[in-house]
Design an enzyme around this catalytic site. Sequence first.
Site, PDB file in Angstrom:
ATOM      1  N   ALA A  31      49.949  87.389  10.084  1.00  0.00           N
ATOM      2  CA  ALA A  31      49.897  88.267  11.508  1.00  0.00           C
ATOM      3  C   ALA A  31      48.359  88.076  12.153  1.00  0.00           C
ATOM      4  O   ALA A  31      46.773  88.495  10.752  1.00  0.00           O
ATOM      5  CB  ALA A  31      50.189  89.812  11.000  1.00  0.00           C
ATOM      6  N   GLY A  75      44.206  86.960  21.451  1.00  0.00           N
ATOM      7  CA  GLY A  75      45.163  85.777  21.216  1.00  0.00           C
ATOM      8  C   GLY A  75      44.310  84.426  20.647  1.00  0.00           C
ATOM      9  O   GLY A  75      44.346  84.401  19.819  1.00  0.00           O
ATOM     10  N   SER A  76      44.695  83.304  21.911  1.00  0.00           N
ATOM     11  CA  SER A  76      43.638  82.735  22.177  1.00  0.00           C
ATOM     12  C   SER A  76      42.150  83.483  21.004  1.00  0.00           C
ATOM     13  O   SER A  76      41.901  82.441  20.474  1.00  0.00           O
ATOM     14  CB  SER A  76      43.653  82.115  23.271  1.00  0.00           C
ATOM     15  OG  SER A  76      44.709  81.743  23.457  1.00  0.00           O
ATOM     16  N   GLU A 136      48.562  73.943  10.002  1.00  0.00           N
ATOM     17  CA  GLU A 136      49.600  74.343  10.220  1.00  0.00           C
ATOM     18  C   GLU A 136      49.347  73.497  11.929  1.00  0.00           C
ATOM     19  O   GLU A 136      50.619  73.323  12.262  1.00  0.00           O
ATOM     20  CB  GLU A 136      48.925  76.299  10.824  1.00  0.00           C
ATOM     21  CG  GLU A 136      50.226  75.855  12.108  1.00  0.00           C
ATOM     22  CD  GLU A 136      49.659  78.086  12.481  1.00  0.00           C
ATOM     23  OE1 GLU A 136      48.991  78.607  11.566  1.00  0.00           O
ATOM     24  OE2 GLU A 136      50.191  78.749  13.306  1.00  0.00           O
TER      25      GLU A 136
HETATM   26  C1  LIG Z   1      57.184  83.263  19.377  1.00  0.00           C
HETATM   27  C2  LIG Z   1      55.516  83.566  18.958  1.00  0.00           C
HETATM   28  C3  LIG Z   1      55.677  83.389  17.676  1.00  0.00           C
HETATM   29  C4  LIG Z   1      53.973  83.700  17.263  1.00  0.00           C
HETATM   30  N1  LIG Z   1      53.974  83.571  15.952  1.00  0.00           N
HETATM   31  C5  LIG Z   1      52.713  84.079  15.919  1.00  0.00           C
HETATM   32  C6  LIG Z   1      52.999  84.107  14.513  1.00  0.00           C
HETATM   33  O1  LIG Z   1      53.713  84.172  13.191  1.00  0.00           O
HETATM   34  N2  LIG Z   1      51.392  84.838  14.159  1.00  0.00           N
HETATM   35  C7  LIG Z   1      50.592  84.715  15.219  1.00  0.00           C
HETATM   36  O2  LIG Z   1      49.218  85.333  14.526  1.00  0.00           O
HETATM   37  N3  LIG Z   1      50.505  84.782  15.973  1.00  0.00           N
HETATM   38  C8  LIG Z   1      51.516  84.453  16.467  1.00  0.00           C
HETATM   39  N4  LIG Z   1      51.933  83.872  18.219  1.00  0.00           N
HETATM   40  C9  LIG Z   1      50.901  84.447  18.691  1.00  0.00           C
HETATM   41  C10 LIG Z   1      50.440  83.192  19.526  1.00  0.00           C
HETATM   42  O3  LIG Z   1      49.749  82.321  18.240  1.00  0.00           O
HETATM   43  C11 LIG Z   1      49.874  83.160  20.734  1.00  0.00           C
HETATM   44  O4  LIG Z   1      50.861  84.359  21.676  1.00  0.00           O
HETATM   45  C12 LIG Z   1      48.332  82.274  21.000  1.00  0.00           C
HETATM   46  O5  LIG Z   1      47.325  82.377  20.705  1.00  0.00           O
HETATM   47  C13 LIG Z   1      47.898  82.842  22.205  1.00  0.00           C
HETATM   48  O6  LIG Z   1      46.980  84.209  22.108  1.00  0.00           O
HETATM   49  P1  LIG Z   1      47.821  84.925  23.771  1.00  0.00           P
HETATM   50  O7  LIG Z   1      49.577  84.851  23.811  1.00  0.00           O
HETATM   51  O8  LIG Z   1      47.693  86.286  23.653  1.00  0.00           O
HETATM   52  O9  LIG Z   1      47.320  84.139  24.950  1.00  0.00           O
HETATM   53  P2  LIG Z   1      45.585  84.705  25.806  1.00  0.00           P
HETATM   54  O10 LIG Z   1      45.369  84.176  25.018  1.00  0.00           O
HETATM   55  O11 LIG Z   1      45.750  85.806  26.217  1.00  0.00           O
HETATM   56  O12 LIG Z   1      45.994  83.138  27.195  1.00  0.00           O
HETATM   57  C14 LIG Z   1      47.002  83.460  27.623  1.00  0.00           C
HETATM   58  C15 LIG Z   1      46.444  81.348  27.970  1.00  0.00           C
HETATM   59  O13 LIG Z   1      45.432  81.293  28.326  1.00  0.00           O
HETATM   60  C16 LIG Z   1      44.749  80.354  28.709  1.00  0.00           C
HETATM   61  N5  LIG Z   1      43.846  79.727  28.079  1.00  0.00           N
HETATM   62  C17 LIG Z   1      43.282  80.714  26.469  1.00  0.00           C
HETATM   63  N6  LIG Z   1      42.716  80.456  25.978  1.00  0.00           N
HETATM   64  C18 LIG Z   1      41.838  79.481  26.845  1.00  0.00           C
HETATM   65  C19 LIG Z   1      40.495  79.141  27.413  1.00  0.00           C
HETATM   66  N7  LIG Z   1      39.364  78.976  26.354  1.00  0.00           N
HETATM   67  N8  LIG Z   1      40.382  78.476  28.256  1.00  0.00           N
HETATM   68  C20 LIG Z   1      40.969  78.180  29.414  1.00  0.00           C
HETATM   69  N9  LIG Z   1      42.459  78.535  29.822  1.00  0.00           N
HETATM   70  C21 LIG Z   1      42.596  79.700  28.260  1.00  0.00           C
HETATM   71  C22 LIG Z   1      46.218  79.427  27.751  1.00  0.00           C
HETATM   72  O14 LIG Z   1      47.079  78.523  28.922  1.00  0.00           O
HETATM   73  C23 LIG Z   1      47.021  80.874  27.150  1.00  0.00           C
HETATM   74  O15 LIG Z   1      48.589  80.470  26.554  1.00  0.00           O
HETATM   75  C24 LIG Z   1      52.604  84.110  18.092  1.00  0.00           C
HETATM   76  C25 LIG Z   1      53.221  83.860  19.623  1.00  0.00           C
HETATM   77  C26 LIG Z   1      54.670  83.357  20.291  1.00  0.00           C
HETATM   78  C27 LIG Z   1      55.018  83.527  22.201  1.00  0.00           C
END
Ligand SMILES: Cc1cc2nc3c(=O)[nH]c(=O)nc-3n(C[C@H](O)[C@H](O)[C@H](O)COP(=O)(O)OP(=O)(O)OC[C@H]3O[C@@H](n4cnc5c(N)ncnc54)[C@H](O)[C@@H]3O)c2cc1C
Length: 373
Positions: free
Chosen positions: A119, A126-127, A236
């Site tokens: 988690a 997220g990112s 991973e």
């Molecule tokens: C089905 C599913 C399972 C998952 N399982 C896990 C899990 O087991 N454990 C866990 O910890 N997380 C998990 N995740 C979370 C996943 O790793 C995150 O969704 C991912 O890291 C993106 O974070 P966010 O969704 O907050 O998107 P955001 O960080 O809000 O980003 C949204 C979009 O912005 C763009 N973006 C982001 N950063 C940049 C940048 N620097 N430059 C330009 N564009 C950018 C990308 O296109 C990105 O998709 C899961 C997600 C899903 C949908």
Amino acid sequence: MTIVVNDPQAAEFGRAVSQFAQDVHITDQPVDRQAWKRAGALGLTGLEVPAAFGGSAGATYAWSAAAVDALATISHGLSSTFTISFDIATPYLVALGTPEVHQRWLPLLAQGEAIAALALTEPGAGSDLAALSTRAEPKGDHFFITGSKTFITNGSIADVIVVAARTSPQAGARGISLFAVDANSVGLTRRRIPTIGQNDCDTAELFFDQVEVPLSHLLGTLDEGFLHLMDRLPQERITSSIANLAQADVAMNLTLTQVRERQAFGRSLGSLQHNAFRLAELDAQRSAVRAHVDACIERLMNKTMSTADGARAKLLSARLENDILDLGMQLHGGSSFLEGTEINQRWIDGRVTRIWAGADEIMLHLIAKDLGL
Ligand SMILES: Cc1cc2nc3c(=O)[nH]c(=O)nc-3n(C[C@H](O)[C@H](O)[C@H](O)COP(=O)(O)OP(=O)(O)OC[C@H]3O[C@@H](n4cnc5c(N)ncnc54)[C@H](O)[C@@H]3O)c2cc1C
């Protein structure tokens, strides 16, 4: 995978996992506990666990690669649920856990009696993982965790959760620590989130309200959780890449069958040069990406794989998978839009691979950094 083909035991293990996956898979819901125990008996859930705790003695990452390929060929969700537990979360407990954590969880994980999750992601982080705000405060001989996590694979079914939480409020990435949290702890509530795909895999939100975690459940060094994550995320990404390529293969095979059989304008769809060339291009890319992923598996086993190697593999395999799936949808015509066809199920399941485990843009950032940019 050359590396698997060249290791007869890994290849044989992959065949056993393939049979297991066909037997236990249920569309639209996560597999039950009996399936996890069967996975334990097979040696799947113990692949990363040392033999002293009941793990699969002698197994290398080639075995994991064979297993991931076999699981993902049956279903992406099936591969996600098992790999998050045995290949992604469990290694944190093995490498960073105290003897108490080892004794408590590793035998259960190896037997398939317990399920693990990782988690990291939060509603506001997220990112940009370094922005996470879930707090872990020491008090006496415990930490108290408060905050929330989202999108956690296996979140509502896990027994042990590797949780990243902030231990130094002002220190950014340098103030994060990892913990092994008992999923049945008082103050931890979990809610399964409906998703558009991979419904055979559990995805959940977690809410922590002063969740008590013994000091001995700190994983690794206090405040160095981010560095521990950076050490392990490359594995991973390779595991994700293997699953992505398995999906790419399934999508390519489904599409080739379709274009060979479907007739239009007095000939097969596949004999129209436009379609033949697009499939040929994607097939050529598939060979190149597979060669890179193969090399990464070898480097991972030799401990010589770089972060950028893993990022290239994850970026290219996820894009390729989605490109083949998208062309597959197109060439299946209107039938691709009917509910419940294999091509559209795989298309929906596959889309997230360009977002999770580090979005494409994060992979590009890592590769650019490697180029000195
Ligand atoms: C089905 C599913 C399972 C998952 N399982 C896990 C899990 O087991 N454990 C866990 O910890 N997380 C998990 N995740 C979370 C996943 O790793 C995150 O969704 C991912 O890291 C993106 O974070 P966010 O969704 O907050 O998107 P955001 O960080 O809000 O980003 C949204 C979009 O912005 C763009 N973006 C982001 N950063 C940049 C940048 N620097 N430059 C330009 N564009 C950018 C990308 O296109 C990105 O998709 C899961 C997600 C899903 C949908």
